[in-house]
Design a protein around this motif. Structure first.
Motif, PDB file in Angstrom:
ATOM      1  N   GLU A  62      34.174 -11.833 -17.343  1.00  0.00           N
ATOM      2  CA  GLU A  62      34.492 -12.433 -16.058  1.00  0.00           C
ATOM      3  C   GLU A  62      35.969 -12.822 -15.959  1.00  0.00           C
ATOM      4  N   GLN A  63      36.783 -12.332 -16.845  1.00  0.00           N
ATOM      5  CA  GLN A  63      38.201 -12.651 -16.776  1.00  0.00           C
ATOM      6  C   GLN A  63      38.809 -12.134 -15.479  1.00  0.00           C
ATOM      7  N   ALA A  64      39.638 -12.961 -14.862  1.00  0.00           N
ATOM      8  CA  ALA A  64      40.363 -12.522 -13.675  1.00  0.00           C
ATOM      9  C   ALA A  64      41.403 -11.485 -14.074  1.00  0.00           C
TER      10      ALA A  64
ATOM     11  N   ARG B 172      42.980 -11.257 -17.656  1.00  0.00           N
ATOM     12  CA  ARG B 172      43.305  -9.975 -18.284  1.00  0.00           C
ATOM     13  C   ARG B 172      44.551  -9.456 -17.573  1.00  0.00           C
ATOM     14  N   LEU B 173      45.643  -9.286 -18.329  1.00  0.00           N
ATOM     15  CA  LEU B 173      46.928  -8.939 -17.737  1.00  0.00           C
ATOM     16  C   LEU B 173      47.305  -7.502 -18.053  1.00  0.00           C
ATOM     17  N   SER B 174      47.590  -6.727 -17.013  1.00  0.00           N
ATOM     18  CA  SER B 174      48.110  -5.373 -17.161  1.00  0.00           C
ATOM     19  C   SER B 174      49.579  -5.366 -16.760  1.00  0.00           C
TER      20      SER B 174
ATOM     21  N   ALA C  64      39.106 -14.201  -7.291  1.00  0.00           N
ATOM     22  CA  ALA C  64      39.554 -13.137  -8.184  1.00  0.00           C
ATOM     23  C   ALA C  64      38.469 -12.105  -8.442  1.00  0.00           C
ATOM     24  N   ILE C  65      38.896 -10.868  -8.685  1.00  0.00           N
ATOM     25  CA  ILE C  65      37.997  -9.767  -9.038  1.00  0.00           C
ATOM     26  C   ILE C  65      38.135  -9.490 -10.532  1.00  0.00           C
ATOM     27  N   PRO C  66      37.066  -9.620 -11.311  1.00  0.00           N
ATOM     28  CA  PRO C  66      37.150  -9.288 -12.737  1.00  0.00           C
ATOM     29  C   PRO C  66      37.420  -7.805 -12.952  1.00  0.00           C
ATOM     30  N   GLN C  67      38.293  -7.529 -13.915  1.00  0.00           N
ATOM     31  CA  GLN C  67      38.508  -6.182 -14.445  1.00  0.00           C
ATOM     32  C   GLN C  67      39.130  -5.188 -13.462  1.00  0.00           C
TER      33      GLN C  67
END
Length: 229
Positions: free
Chosen positions: A5-7, A39-41, A213-216
């Protein structure tokens, strides 16, 4: 927040962007402080592409802005960078740099922030142009990656195709400058901050926006299909 569930956030940066270099430590600290819930891209914006991919001598403001960036962010520019500006011959080609980020980012176990930071050190500290395949071999060695795999990926056309798709995806999300930190929500990408942001202000912005926020989600996934619906 469980990892599923990470943002999802995207750090829109360019390896040749001096303000991104100054902003880098803030992004790093923010990502580490909030690692349990984000989760950072890292995605390249394409600052110097097309008609803008020119020798650094064409951009005299880059030398003048170093002092302001150092004053605001504490970033230290290296002697190698000063020499590169003085020579003025290095072509700022963000498409090549973006392909380099793809080649590094796609290796098993790599941290995208580590890859981005290593690329910016190569330019803003050592003054090494990011179109040189040997730069990526050295970064691979620094990060403990397979150097042959990285250089092969950099030389293959797929990296530039992926990078240009990301440029287009960011334009669809109306990202017009870098650095930018984007939170993916049901309504698109919500910009949370930029070069002048602090870790505290970014964390406060995240606190306010987390319910949407949307996970993933990520630009990696969105680059072939546009914004989330």
């Amino acid at each position: 927040m469980p990892s599923a569930e990470q943002a999802s956030l995207t750090y829109a940066f360019d390896a040749y962007c001096a303000w991104c270099y100054g902003f880098g430590p803030t992004v790093r600290a923010f990502a580490e402080d909030n690692a349990h819930r984000i989760r950072l891209s890292v995605v390249s914006t394409g600052l110097y592409t097309g008609a803008r991919a020119l020798p650094v001598a064409v951009y005299p403001h880059l030398s003048a802005e170093r002092g302001r960036i150092t004053q605001l962010t504490g970033a230290a520019f290296g002697v190698g960078y000063e020499h590169a500006l003085s020579r003025g011959t290095t072509v700022l080609d963000s498409a090549a740099a973006a392909a380099g980020l793809v080649a590094l980012r796609d290796q098993p176990g790599v941290s995208e922030l580590d890859a981005a930071e290593a690329m910016q050190r190569a330019w803003f500290v050592d003054g090494r142009g990011l179109s040189d395949v040997d730069v990526y071999r050295d970064i691979a060695d620094e990060l403990g990656l397979d150097a042959d795999a990285v250089t092969s990926a950099y030389s293959a056309p797929g990296g530039r195709v992926e990078a240009r798709a990301a440029f287009r995806a960011l334009r669809r999300l109306r990202v017009t400058s870098s650095p930018a930190l984007l939170l993916h929500t049901a309504h698109g990408a919500d910009q949370m901050g930029g070069a002048a942001s602090t870790v505290a202000s970014l964390t406060a912005a995240l606190d306010q926006r987390l319910p949407a926020a949307i996970p993933q989600a990520s630009i990696h996934k969105l680059s072939s299909r546009g914004e989330p619906s």
